[in-house]
Design a protein around this motif. Structure first.
Motif, PDB file in Angstrom:
ATOM      1  N   ALA A 154      10.195   3.670   5.342  1.00  0.00           N
ATOM      2  CA  ALA A 154       8.797   4.067   5.136  1.00  0.00           C
ATOM      3  C   ALA A 154       7.891   3.445   6.189  1.00  0.00           C
ATOM      4  O   ALA A 154       6.957   4.089   6.688  1.00  0.00           O
ATOM      5  N   ILE A 155       8.155   2.198   6.545  1.00  0.00           N
ATOM      6  CA  ILE A 155       7.349   1.531   7.572  1.00  0.00           C
ATOM      7  C   ILE A 155       7.487   2.264   8.903  1.00  0.00           C
ATOM      8  O   ILE A 155       6.502   2.490   9.618  1.00  0.00           O
ATOM      9  N   ASP A 156       8.707   2.654   9.256  1.00  0.00           N
ATOM     10  CA  ASP A 156       8.908   3.395  10.506  1.00  0.00           C
ATOM     11  C   ASP A 156       8.230   4.766  10.462  1.00  0.00           C
ATOM     12  O   ASP A 156       7.671   5.223  11.462  1.00  0.00           O
ATOM     13  N   GLN A 157       8.279   5.402   9.312  1.00  0.00           N
ATOM     14  CA  GLN A 157       7.617   6.704   9.183  1.00  0.00           C
ATOM     15  C   GLN A 157       6.111   6.568   9.323  1.00  0.00           C
ATOM     16  O   GLN A 157       5.456   7.396   9.981  1.00  0.00           O
ATOM     17  N   LEU A 158       5.541   5.539   8.744  1.00  0.00           N
ATOM     18  CA  LEU A 158       4.107   5.295   8.891  1.00  0.00           C
ATOM     19  C   LEU A 158       3.761   4.938  10.331  1.00  0.00           C
ATOM     20  O   LEU A 158       2.723   5.366  10.855  1.00  0.00           O
ATOM     21  N   ALA A 159       4.639   4.167  10.959  1.00  0.00           N
ATOM     22  CA  ALA A 159       4.388   3.739  12.341  1.00  0.00           C
ATOM     23  C   ALA A 159       4.413   4.901  13.325  1.00  0.00           C
ATOM     24  O   ALA A 159       3.767   4.841  14.372  1.00  0.00           O
TER      25      ALA A 159
ATOM     26  N   LEU B   2      10.773  -1.271  13.107  1.00  0.00           N
ATOM     27  CA  LEU B   2       9.595  -2.132  13.208  1.00  0.00           C
ATOM     28  C   LEU B   2       9.761  -3.346  12.296  1.00  0.00           C
ATOM     29  O   LEU B   2       9.343  -4.451  12.652  1.00  0.00           O
ATOM     30  N   TYR B   3      10.352  -3.139  11.146  1.00  0.00           N
ATOM     31  CA  TYR B   3      10.597  -4.249  10.220  1.00  0.00           C
ATOM     32  C   TYR B   3      11.387  -5.359  10.904  1.00  0.00           C
ATOM     33  O   TYR B   3      11.018  -6.539  10.824  1.00  0.00           O
ATOM     34  N   PHE B   4      12.472  -5.017  11.567  1.00  0.00           N
ATOM     35  CA  PHE B   4      13.303  -6.012  12.232  1.00  0.00           C
ATOM     36  C   PHE B   4      12.526  -6.741  13.310  1.00  0.00           C
ATOM     37  O   PHE B   4      12.641  -7.965  13.467  1.00  0.00           O
ATOM     38  N   LYS B   5      11.718  -6.008  14.069  1.00  0.00           N
ATOM     39  CA  LYS B   5      10.941  -6.630  15.141  1.00  0.00           C
ATOM     40  C   LYS B   5       9.928  -7.615  14.573  1.00  0.00           C
ATOM     41  O   LYS B   5       9.727  -8.701  15.137  1.00  0.00           O
ATOM     42  N   MET B   6       9.285  -7.271  13.460  1.00  0.00           N
ATOM     43  CA  MET B   6       8.326  -8.194  12.857  1.00  0.00           C
ATOM     44  C   MET B   6       9.032  -9.410  12.279  1.00  0.00           C
ATOM     45  O   MET B   6       8.548 -10.539  12.406  1.00  0.00           O
TER      46      MET B   6
ATOM     47  N   GLY C 223      -4.475  -4.661   2.492  1.00  0.00           N
ATOM     48  CA  GLY C 223      -4.535  -3.240   2.192  1.00  0.00           C
ATOM     49  C   GLY C 223      -5.951  -2.707   2.192  1.00  0.00           C
ATOM     50  O   GLY C 223      -6.209  -1.601   2.666  1.00  0.00           O
ATOM     51  N   MET C 224      -6.890  -3.481   1.674  1.00  0.00           N
ATOM     52  CA  MET C 224      -8.283  -3.046   1.634  1.00  0.00           C
ATOM     53  C   MET C 224      -8.896  -3.026   3.030  1.00  0.00           C
ATOM     54  O   MET C 224      -9.641  -2.110   3.390  1.00  0.00           O
ATOM     55  N   ALA C 225      -8.601  -4.043   3.825  1.00  0.00           N
ATOM     56  CA  ALA C 225      -9.217  -4.167   5.147  1.00  0.00           C
ATOM     57  C   ALA C 225      -8.550  -3.282   6.187  1.00  0.00           C
ATOM     58  O   ALA C 225      -9.202  -2.828   7.136  1.00  0.00           O
ATOM     59  N   GLY C 226      -7.244  -3.036   6.032  1.00  0.00           N
ATOM     60  CA  GLY C 226      -6.513  -2.263   7.022  1.00  0.00           C
ATOM     61  C   GLY C 226      -6.123  -0.896   6.509  1.00  0.00           C
ATOM     62  O   GLY C 226      -6.708  -0.365   5.568  1.00  0.00           O
ATOM     63  N   ASP C 227      -5.111  -0.318   7.133  1.00  0.00           N
ATOM     64  CA  ASP C 227      -4.616   0.988   6.691  1.00  0.00           C
ATOM     65  C   ASP C 227      -3.316   0.800   5.914  1.00  0.00           C
ATOM     66  O   ASP C 227      -2.903  -0.324   5.618  1.00  0.00           O
ATOM     67  N   VAL C 228      -2.673   1.901   5.594  1.00  0.00           N
ATOM     68  CA  VAL C 228      -1.481   1.817   4.763  1.00  0.00           C
ATOM     69  C   VAL C 228      -0.326   1.123   5.484  1.00  0.00           C
ATOM     70  O   VAL C 228       0.531   0.501   4.845  1.00  0.00           O
ATOM     71  N   LEU C 229      -0.297   1.155   6.808  1.00  0.00           N
ATOM     72  CA  LEU C 229       0.740   0.437   7.545  1.00  0.00           C
ATOM     73  C   LEU C 229       0.534  -1.074   7.413  1.00  0.00           C
ATOM     74  O   LEU C 229       1.509  -1.819   7.248  1.00  0.00           O
TER      75      LEU C 229
END
Length: 228
Positions: A188-193, A11-15, A127-133
Motif C-alpha cells: 500500500a505504501i508503494d502504491q501511494l508513493a 519504500l518501506y525497506f528504504k525508510m 496524518g492530520m498535518a500531512g497526506d495519506v502517505l
C-alpha cells in the motif's frame, strides 16, 4: 533470514534502512527478547496488554483518518479494511486478556500511559498535518514491525516454545494472517508513493518513520517498566 519485508526496491525497506540502529533497538528490545525466551515478568506483559488495547483504539482512528485522506475508492477500501481488521483484533485482544485474568473492565479502566499517548497522538498528528502517505508511513513501524518481530521469533531455533507463556503472542504476530496483512501494508505504501512520492519527500518520510520507531521503543520500555 530473508523475509518478505527485505525487498530493497520498496519504500518501506528504504525508510527502515535509514534508521537501522533505531530499528534494531525496536526489534531486539529487552521486552521482545523476554518474550522470545519466556523470561519477561508476567506483570510487565499484563501492563503491556492493557495499554496495547488502548493503543488499538487510537490506531483504528488513524486508519479511519486514512479513509478520509484517501483520494481514490481503491485507497478508501484498503484503509477501511484495515479499520475493520483492527476492530476485529480488539475483540480477540480482549479474549486474550481474559486468558491472563484481565476482564474488559480491567483493561478499559486503565489510565493511558504517557508513552501510549505520545505514540498514538504522533501518528494522528502526522496524518492530520500531512497526506495519506505520511500517515501510512507513521503507521508502518507497528503494522509491519510486529510481523517482522513475530516472523523472526517463530523461525528462530533459540526461541523457547515449550512452556513459554508468550508463545501464543509469537504465533499470532509471526503467523500467516498477520504477516499477510503486513505485506499488504508495504504494498500500500508503494502504491501511494506512485503518485505522491518525490525525492524531495524522502527526508521527511524517513524522519516520520524514525520517530514512530523510537516511539515503539518507548512503548516497549513502558511495558517492561510498568510505567504510566
Amino acid at each position: 533470514m530473508t523475509t518478505p519485508f527485505d525487498n530493497p526496491d520498496t519504500l518501506y525497506f528504504k525508510m527502515k534502512t535509514a534508521c537501522a540502529e533505531d530499528w534494531h533497538d525496536y526489534c531486539h528490545h529487552e521486552f521482545v527478547q523476554g518474550i522470545a525466551d519466556g523470561t519477561l515478568p508476567l506483570e510487565s506483559f499484563k501492563h503491556y496488554l492493557q495499554q496495547d488495547y488502548l493503543f488499538l483504539i487510537h490506531f483504528s482512528r488513524a486508519y479511519a483518518l486514512a479513509v478520509y485522506k484517501s483520494e481514490t475508492l481503491e485507497e478508501m477500501r484498503s484503509a477501511s479494511n484495515s479499520v475493520a481488521g483492527i476492530l476485529s483484533e480488539m475483540n480477540l485482544h480482549l479474549e486474550y486478556c481474559a486468558e491472563w485474568g484481565l476482564s474488559e473492565q480491567d483493561v478499559v479502566n486503565q489510565p493511558e500511559a504517557r508513552a501510549n499517548m505520545a505514540y498514538t497522538r504522533y501518528v494522528l498528528e502526522r496524518g492530520m498535518a500531512g497526506d495519506v502517505l505520511d500517515l501510512q508511513t507513521a503507521l508502518s513501524p507497528c503494522a509491519v514491525g510486529y510481523a517482522e518481530i513475530g516472523l523472526r521469533l517463530i523461525n528462530d531455533p533459540a526461541t523457547k516454545r515449550d512452556g513459554n507463556p508468550y508463545w501464543k503472542w509469537i504465533e499470532t504476530y509471526g503467523g500467516e494472517e498477520f504477516v499477510s496483512g503486513a505485506i499488504k501494508q508495504v504494498e500500500a505504501i508503494d502504491q501511494l508513493a506512485a503518485s505522491r512520492f518525490s525525492e524531495g519527500r524522502m527526508d521527511s518520510l524517513c524522519r516520520t518513520f524514525r520517530e514512530a520507531t523510537r516511539l515503539e521503543v518507548g512503548f516497549w520500555d513502558m511495558g517492561l517498566n510498568r510505567t504510566y
